[in-house]
Scaffold this motif. Structure first.
Motif, PDB file in Angstrom:
ATOM      1  N   VAL A  38       0.838  -1.201   0.000  1.00 14.20           N
ATOM      2  CA  VAL A  38       0.000   0.000   0.000  1.00 14.20           C
ATOM      3  C   VAL A  38       0.875   1.255   0.000  1.00 14.20           C
ATOM      4  O   VAL A  38       0.601   2.215  -0.737  1.00 14.20           O
ATOM      5  CB  VAL A  38      -0.944   0.002   1.215  1.00 14.20           C
ATOM      6  N   LYS A  39       1.946   1.250   0.796  1.00  9.63           N
ATOM      7  CA  LYS A  39       2.827   2.420   0.847  1.00  9.63           C
ATOM      8  C   LYS A  39       3.434   2.715  -0.512  1.00  9.63           C
ATOM      9  O   LYS A  39       3.512   3.875  -0.944  1.00  9.63           O
ATOM     10  CB  LYS A  39       3.946   2.187   1.880  1.00  9.63           C
ATOM     11  N   VAL A  40       3.878   1.668  -1.200  1.00  9.79           N
ATOM     12  CA  VAL A  40       4.497   1.868  -2.512  1.00  9.79           C
ATOM     13  C   VAL A  40       3.483   2.413  -3.511  1.00  9.79           C
ATOM     14  O   VAL A  40       3.750   3.382  -4.234  1.00  9.79           O
ATOM     15  CB  VAL A  40       5.105   0.546  -3.029  1.00  9.79           C
ATOM     16  N   MET A  41       2.298   1.827  -3.550  1.00  8.52           N
ATOM     17  CA  MET A  41       1.314   2.230  -4.550  1.00  8.52           C
ATOM     18  C   MET A  41       0.775   3.637  -4.289  1.00  8.52           C
ATOM     19  O   MET A  41       0.521   4.394  -5.224  1.00  8.52           O
ATOM     20  CB  MET A  41       0.157   1.231  -4.595  1.00  8.52           C
ATOM     21  N   VAL A  42       0.596   4.006  -3.039  1.00  5.57           N
ATOM     22  CA  VAL A  42       0.164   5.372  -2.733  1.00  5.57           C
ATOM     23  C   VAL A  42       1.240   6.361  -3.165  1.00  5.57           C
ATOM     24  O   VAL A  42       0.937   7.430  -3.706  1.00  5.57           O
ATOM     25  CB  VAL A  42      -0.142   5.505  -1.225  1.00  5.57           C
ATOM     26  N   GLY A  43       2.511   6.002  -2.967  1.00  8.08           N
ATOM     27  CA  GLY A  43       3.592   6.858  -3.429  1.00  8.08           C
ATOM     28  C   GLY A  43       3.595   7.016  -4.942  1.00  8.08           C
ATOM     29  O   GLY A  43       3.843   8.115  -5.463  1.00  8.08           O
ATOM     30  N   VAL A  44       3.299   5.934  -5.666  1.00  5.37           N
ATOM     31  CA  VAL A  44       3.233   5.998  -7.129  1.00  5.37           C
ATOM     32  C   VAL A  44       2.099   6.920  -7.572  1.00  5.37           C
ATOM     33  O   VAL A  44       2.251   7.739  -8.490  1.00  5.37           O
ATOM     34  CB  VAL A  44       3.045   4.581  -7.710  1.00  5.37           C
ATOM     35  N   ILE A  45       0.948   6.808  -6.919  1.00 11.27           N
ATOM     36  CA  ILE A  45      -0.200   7.650  -7.274  1.00 11.27           C
ATOM     37  C   ILE A  45       0.124   9.125  -7.068  1.00 11.27           C
ATOM     38  O   ILE A  45      -0.126   9.960  -7.944  1.00 11.27           O
ATOM     39  CB  ILE A  45      -1.430   7.242  -6.432  1.00 11.27           C
ATOM     40  N   LEU A  46       0.706   9.457  -5.932  1.00 10.41           N
ATOM     41  CA  LEU A  46       1.001  10.862  -5.634  1.00 10.41           C
ATOM     42  C   LEU A  46       2.165  11.387  -6.466  1.00 10.41           C
ATOM     43  O   LEU A  46       2.204  12.564  -6.811  1.00 10.41           O
ATOM     44  CB  LEU A  46       1.292  11.020  -4.142  1.00 10.41           C
ATOM     45  N   ARG A  47       3.105  10.505  -6.807  1.00 11.41           N
ATOM     46  CA  ARG A  47       4.209  10.926  -7.675  1.00 11.41           C
ATOM     47  C   ARG A  47       3.695  11.336  -9.043  1.00 11.41           C
ATOM     48  O   ARG A  47       4.163  12.312  -9.634  1.00 11.41           O
ATOM     49  CB  ARG A  47       5.210   9.769  -7.826  1.00 11.41           C
ATOM     50  N   ASP A  48       2.721  10.611  -9.556  1.00  7.80           N
ATOM     51  CA  ASP A  48       2.167  10.938 -10.865  1.00  7.80           C
ATOM     52  C   ASP A  48       1.283  12.182 -10.824  1.00  7.80           C
ATOM     53  O   ASP A  48       0.989  12.774 -11.864  1.00  7.80           O
ATOM     54  CB  ASP A  48       1.343   9.753 -11.397  1.00  7.80           C
ATOM     55  N   ARG A  49       0.836  12.554  -9.638  1.00  3.31           N
ATOM     56  CA  ARG A  49      -0.024  13.725  -9.540  1.00  3.31           C
ATOM     57  C   ARG A  49       0.788  15.008  -9.641  1.00  3.31           C
ATOM     58  O   ARG A  49       0.536  15.846 -10.502  1.00  3.31           O
ATOM     59  CB  ARG A  49      -0.814  13.682  -8.224  1.00  3.31           C
TER      60      ARG A  49
ATOM     61  N   LEU B 272       3.951  14.645  -3.686  1.00  2.00           N
ATOM     62  CA  LEU B 272       4.923  13.683  -3.176  1.00  2.00           C
ATOM     63  C   LEU B 272       5.606  14.219  -1.922  1.00  2.00           C
ATOM     64  O   LEU B 272       5.906  13.468  -0.990  1.00  2.00           O
ATOM     65  CB  LEU B 272       5.956  13.365  -4.256  1.00  2.00           C
ATOM     66  N   VAL B 273       5.855  15.532  -1.897  1.00  2.23           N
ATOM     67  CA  VAL B 273       6.447  16.135  -0.708  1.00  2.23           C
ATOM     68  C   VAL B 273       5.508  15.983   0.488  1.00  2.23           C
ATOM     69  O   VAL B 273       5.920  15.611   1.589  1.00  2.23           O
ATOM     70  CB  VAL B 273       6.753  17.628  -0.955  1.00  2.23           C
ATOM     71  N   TRP B 274       4.222  16.249   0.267  1.00  3.38           N
ATOM     72  CA  TRP B 274       3.246  16.095   1.344  1.00  3.38           C
ATOM     73  C   TRP B 274       3.084  14.633   1.738  1.00  3.38           C
ATOM     74  O   TRP B 274       2.766  14.326   2.891  1.00  3.38           O
ATOM     75  CB  TRP B 274       1.900  16.684   0.923  1.00  3.38           C
ATOM     76  N   CYS B 275       3.314  13.729   0.810  1.00  2.00           N
ATOM     77  CA  CYS B 275       3.280  12.300   1.129  1.00  2.00           C
ATOM     78  C   CYS B 275       4.380  11.962   2.137  1.00  2.00           C
ATOM     79  O   CYS B 275       4.142  11.240   3.114  1.00  2.00           O
ATOM     80  CB  CYS B 275       3.451  11.470  -0.149  1.00  2.00           C
ATOM     81  N   GLY B 276       5.578  12.486   1.896  1.00  4.06           N
ATOM     82  CA  GLY B 276       6.671  12.267   2.841  1.00  4.06           C
ATOM     83  C   GLY B 276       6.382  12.862   4.205  1.00  4.06           C
ATOM     84  O   GLY B 276       6.656  12.259   5.243  1.00  4.06           O
TER      85      GLY B 276
END
Length: 442
Positions: free
Chosen positions: A386-397, A402-406
Motif C-alpha cells: 500500500v505504501k508503494v502504490m500510494v507513493g506511485v499515485i502521488l508521484r504521478d499527480r 509527493l512532498v506532502w506524502c513524505g
C-alpha cells in the motif's frame, strides 16, 4: 561496462537501510542481554523518529540554498558515519551506564541514533544522486535497497538465535530446611555466531556501499560524455511531469495508462486526496510506530524462535512487497483500502496477542507460533505494498503531492511511536512472560 555499473548501483543501494534493518532482526538476541529487555523496541522506534532530523536539515538546505549543498560530500559523510557506528557497535553494544538509579543501554542508544541518522538521510540523498545516471540504473538501485532488508534477515536466520529449550532446575529455599523447589526455566542455546560478528557483517556491507559509491564517482569519462546530455533531459522530463501532470510529449498529453489500456484519471477530488493521505498516515503509524513497539510482547510468549522468525521474515516481506509493486501495480483506491483493512486486521491480531501477554491465544502450541509469524509477515507485506502504490499515485499527480506524502508518512510514524512509548514504558499496559515458566489457564 553496463553490467559493472548495475553491480555498483545495486551495491550502493545496499547501504541505504541495512543498519537499521540489521538492528531489528538482531533484536531477538539483543533483548535478552540489555537491561531494557522487552521494552527495547519501543525505545528504538522513538530514536529512529528523532533521526529524521537529518533529512529535515537536507530538505531545508535544498529549499533555502538551492544548488549549494554538496550532495557527494553528504553521502561520503553519512556512509563514513555508518561504518564508524557499526564498528563502535561491535565493541560497545552491551555496555551500560546507570541513569536515574537504574542501568540503561546508553551507548547502544547513542550509536543507534547515528545509524538511524545515516539511513534516514540516505532517503533524500542516495536517490537524487542516482538521477545523474540513466533511468535503468535507478531500478537496480531499488533492488539493492530491497536487499538491505533481505540480506540481514538471511544472516540472522543463519545465526540461529531463536533456539531455546526448557530445563527443569532446582532452587534451595528456607534457612534450615534446605528444601529444593523445581521449576521450568528457559535456557537459550548459543547462536552459531555472536552478535559482534553480526555487527561486523553490517559494517562490511556499509563498506561495500561506500566502495560502490567511490566507483560510481570515478566512472570513465567516455561514459560521462555518452550520458551527460541524457541525464539532464531525463531529469527535466521527470521534473516537468511531476510539476505538470499534463505535460506534453510529442504533441500529446502524457497521461498514465492502466493495465487495460484505458487512460487513468490523474485528478482526484478533495475527498479522495484526504482518503489517500489518511492511508499514508495510518499505514506508516502502524508499520513504523504502533506495532514494532510491542513485537516482543506479541511474539516472545510463543518462544524466542517465533520472535526471531517474525523479525527476520518481516524484514524480508518489505522488499518482496516493493518488488511485487514494481511489476504488478493496482492503483484502485478501493483495492488499496481493502488491502489496508486486511493488513490492519493482521496488525490488530498482533496487538491483541501483545495485550494478552504472557498468555496469548494458542500459547505453548506450534499452531500459535506459526500463526503469529505468518500474521507479522502478512501485516508487513500488505501494508508495504500500500505504501508503494500510494507513493506511485502521488508521484504521478505532482511534485508537491509527493512532498506532502513524505510529510504525512513522517507524521504517522511519529504519532505511532509517541503513542506507544508511554503505554509500554510508563503505564506498562503490556506484560512480559516466559514460554517455559508462565502458567496459563487451559
Amino acid at each position: 561496462m553496463a553490467n559493472f555499473l548495475h553491480l555498483l548501483a545495486c551495491a550502493f543501494g545496499l547501504g541505504s537501510w541495512v543498519a537499521v534493518n540489521g538492528l531489528w532482526v538482531e533484536l531477538p538476541l539483543i533483548v535478552n542481554a540489555l537491561p531494557e529487555g522487552w521494552e527495547l523496541p519501543s525505545f528504538l522506534t522513538v530514536i529512529i523518529q528523532l533521526a529524521n532530523l537529518g533529512p529535515l536539515l537536507v530538505t531545508i538546505m535544498h529549499k533555502l540554498c538551492p544548488g549549494r549543498l554538496n550532495e557527494r560530500a553528504v553521502i561520503y559523510s553519512i556512509l563514513s558515519i555508518g561504518i564508524i557506528s557499526c564498528i563502535l557497535l561491535i565493541f560497545f553494544w552491551d555496555k551500560t551506564t546507570v541513569v536515574a538509579g537504574a542501568p540503561h543501554s546508553t551507548a547502544f542508544f547513542i550509536i543507534t541514533f547515528f545509524l538511524s541518522l545515516v539511513d534516514c538521510t540516505s532517503s533524500v540523498t542516495f536517490l537524487p544522486f542516482m538521477m545523474q545516471l540513466p533511468p535503468k540504473y535507478i531500478t537496480t538501485y531499488f533492488i539493492g535497497e530491497g536487499l538491505s532488508g533481505f540480506i540481514p534477515g538471511v544472516i540472522a536466520l543463519a545465526q540461529g538465535v531463536g533456539m531455546a529449550k526448557c530445563v527443569n532446575t532446582s532452587q534451595t529455599v528456607g534457612n534450615h530446611t534446605d528444601e529444593e523447589v523445581w521449576s521450568m526455566q528457559t535456557e537459550y542455546l548459543p547462536p552459531n555466531f555472536s552478535t559482534e560478528v553480526f555487527f561486523s557483517f553490517l559494517a562490511a556491507m556499509m563498506c561495500i556501499s561506500l566502495v560502490a559509491f567511490l566507483g560510481l564517482n570515478r566512472l570513465p569519462r567516455t561514459f560521462d560524455l555518452s550520458t551527460e546530455n541524457l541525464v539532464p533531459d531525463t531529469v527535466g522530463s521527470v521534473s516537468s511531469g511531476l510539476e505538470n501532470p499534463v505535460a506534453e510529449t510529442d504533441g500529446e498529453e502524457r497521461k498514465p495508462q492502466r493495465e487495460d489500456g484505458e487512460k487513468a484519471e490523474r485528478h482526484h477530488s478533495t475527498y479522495q486526496l484526504v482518503y489517500i493521505y489518511f492511508l499514508v498516515v495510518w499505514v506508516n503509524a502502524s508499520t513504523n510506530g504502533l506495532l514494532p513497539s510491542v513485537q516482543t510482547y506479541s511474539c516472545m510468549p510463543y518462544g524466542n524462535l517465533a520472535y526471531h522468525l517474525s523479525a527476520a521474515l518481516a524484514s524480508v516481506a518489505n522488499p518482496v512487497a516493493c518488488t511485487i509493486a514494481m511489476f504488478f501495480q493496482n492503483r484502485s483506491l478501493i483495492f488499496l483500502g481493502m488491502l489496508t483493512v486486511l493488513g490492519t486486521g493482521f496488525g490488530s491480531y498482533n496487538m491483541a496477542m501483545a495485550a494478552m501477554s504472557p498468555c496469548p491465544l494458542l500459547h505453548g502450541s506450534a499452531a500459535g507460533e506459526a500463526i503469529i509469524v505468518i500474521s507479522w509477515l502478512l501485516f508487513t507485506g500488505t501494508l508495504s505494498y500500500v505504501k508503494v502504490m500510494v507513493g506511485v499515485i502521488l508521484r504521478d499527480r505532482s511534485h508537491s503531492a509527493l512532498v506532502w506524502c513524505g510529510a504525512a508518512a513522517q507524521m504517522g510514524s511519529l504519532v505511532g511511536s509517541v503513542t506507544m512509548f508511554p503505554l509500554v514504558n510508563v503505564y506498562r499496559l503490556f506484560k512480559s512472560g516466559d514460554v517455559c515458566n508462565t502458567q496459563c489457564p487451559s
